[in-house]
Write a protein that holds these residues in place. Structure first.
Motif, PDB file in Angstrom:
ATOM      1  N   VAL A 127       0.839  -1.201   0.000  1.00  0.00           N
ATOM      2  CA  VAL A 127       0.000   0.000   0.000  1.00  0.00           C
ATOM      3  C   VAL A 127       0.876   1.253   0.000  1.00  0.00           C
ATOM      4  O   VAL A 127       0.622   2.201  -0.754  1.00  0.00           O
ATOM      5  N   ASN A 128       1.917   1.265   0.825  1.00  0.00           N
ATOM      6  CA  ASN A 128       2.814   2.423   0.866  1.00  0.00           C
ATOM      7  C   ASN A 128       3.513   2.640  -0.474  1.00  0.00           C
ATOM      8  O   ASN A 128       3.653   3.774  -0.936  1.00  0.00           O
ATOM      9  N   THR A 129       3.937   1.562  -1.114  1.00  0.00           N
ATOM     10  CA  THR A 129       4.585   1.682  -2.420  1.00  0.00           C
ATOM     11  C   THR A 129       3.610   2.199  -3.466  1.00  0.00           C
ATOM     12  O   THR A 129       3.964   3.044  -4.291  1.00  0.00           O
ATOM     13  N   ALA A 130       2.377   1.723  -3.440  1.00  0.00           N
ATOM     14  CA  ALA A 130       1.372   2.181  -4.403  1.00  0.00           C
ATOM     15  C   ALA A 130       1.079   3.662  -4.227  1.00  0.00           C
ATOM     16  O   ALA A 130       0.922   4.393  -5.210  1.00  0.00           O
ATOM     17  N   VAL A 131       1.029   4.126  -2.987  1.00  0.00           N
ATOM     18  CA  VAL A 131       0.781   5.547  -2.744  1.00  0.00           C
ATOM     19  C   VAL A 131       1.991   6.372  -3.172  1.00  0.00           C
ATOM     20  O   VAL A 131       1.840   7.442  -3.771  1.00  0.00           O
ATOM     21  N   GLN A 132       3.199   5.879  -2.903  1.00  0.00           N
ATOM     22  CA  GLN A 132       4.403   6.604  -3.314  1.00  0.00           C
ATOM     23  C   GLN A 132       4.523   6.659  -4.839  1.00  0.00           C
ATOM     24  O   GLN A 132       5.000   7.645  -5.391  1.00  0.00           O
ATOM     25  N   GLN A 133       4.096   5.617  -5.511  1.00  0.00           N
ATOM     26  CA  GLN A 133       4.181   5.539  -6.969  1.00  0.00           C
ATOM     27  C   GLN A 133       2.836   5.873  -7.610  1.00  0.00           C
ATOM     28  O   GLN A 133       2.500   5.358  -8.669  1.00  0.00           O
ATOM     29  N   ARG A 134       2.079   6.763  -7.008  1.00  0.00           N
ATOM     30  CA  ARG A 134       0.719   7.057  -7.448  1.00  0.00           C
ATOM     31  C   ARG A 134       0.642   7.571  -8.879  1.00  0.00           C
ATOM     32  O   ARG A 134      -0.290   7.253  -9.598  1.00  0.00           O
ATOM     33  N   THR A 135       1.609   8.334  -9.323  1.00  0.00           N
ATOM     34  CA  THR A 135       1.572   8.835 -10.697  1.00  0.00           C
ATOM     35  C   THR A 135       1.744   7.694 -11.688  1.00  0.00           C
ATOM     36  O   THR A 135       0.995   7.582 -12.664  1.00  0.00           O
ATOM     37  N   THR A 136       2.703   6.825 -11.434  1.00  0.00           N
ATOM     38  CA  THR A 136       2.937   5.681 -12.320  1.00  0.00           C
ATOM     39  C   THR A 136       1.748   4.738 -12.321  1.00  0.00           C
ATOM     40  O   THR A 136       1.314   4.274 -13.378  1.00  0.00           O
ATOM     41  N   VAL A 137       1.212   4.471 -11.142  1.00  0.00           N
ATOM     42  CA  VAL A 137       0.050   3.584 -11.040  1.00  0.00           C
ATOM     43  C   VAL A 137      -1.144   4.197 -11.767  1.00  0.00           C
ATOM     44  O   VAL A 137      -1.866   3.521 -12.507  1.00  0.00           O
TER      45      VAL A 137
END
Length: 95
Positions: A36-46
């Motif tokens: 979840v933390n990685t997804a939020v940090q990579q929110r633009t890419t996701v």
């Protein structure tokens, strides 16, 4: 959602804590928290990846719908080889 959670870290922490509290396996809880933390940090890419997949799916869906409607009005089900159009033209038109 990623942009909203990044701007409200207290909400992100509360969501993660509630998820982790409901999981009995500590390894799985840590993995989920990190994901979840990685997804939020990579929110633009996701987000961009999600938009690209949605665009491709939508264009493919429109192409399939167009072919299905055309198939209902054809006497012969299969199209001839010379009637097939180029892929880039088909996707551009469906877009």
């Amino acid at each position: 959602v990623g942009f909203m959670l990044a701007s409200h870290p207290d909400v992100l922490t509360e969501i993660i804590n509630r998820m982790v509290d409901n999981i009995s396996d500590p390894v799985l809880a840590t993995t989920l928290k990190n994901t979840v933390n990685t997804a939020v940090q990579q929110r633009t890419t996701v987000g961009l990846t999600g938009l690209a997949v949605a665009l491709y799916s939508g264009i493919s869906w429109m192409g399939n719908l167009r072919e299905a409607i055309r198939a209902q009005y054809r006497d012969v089900w299969e199209r001839k080889a010379d009637e097939k159009e180029k892929v880039y033209f088909k996707y551009t038109r469906d877009f």
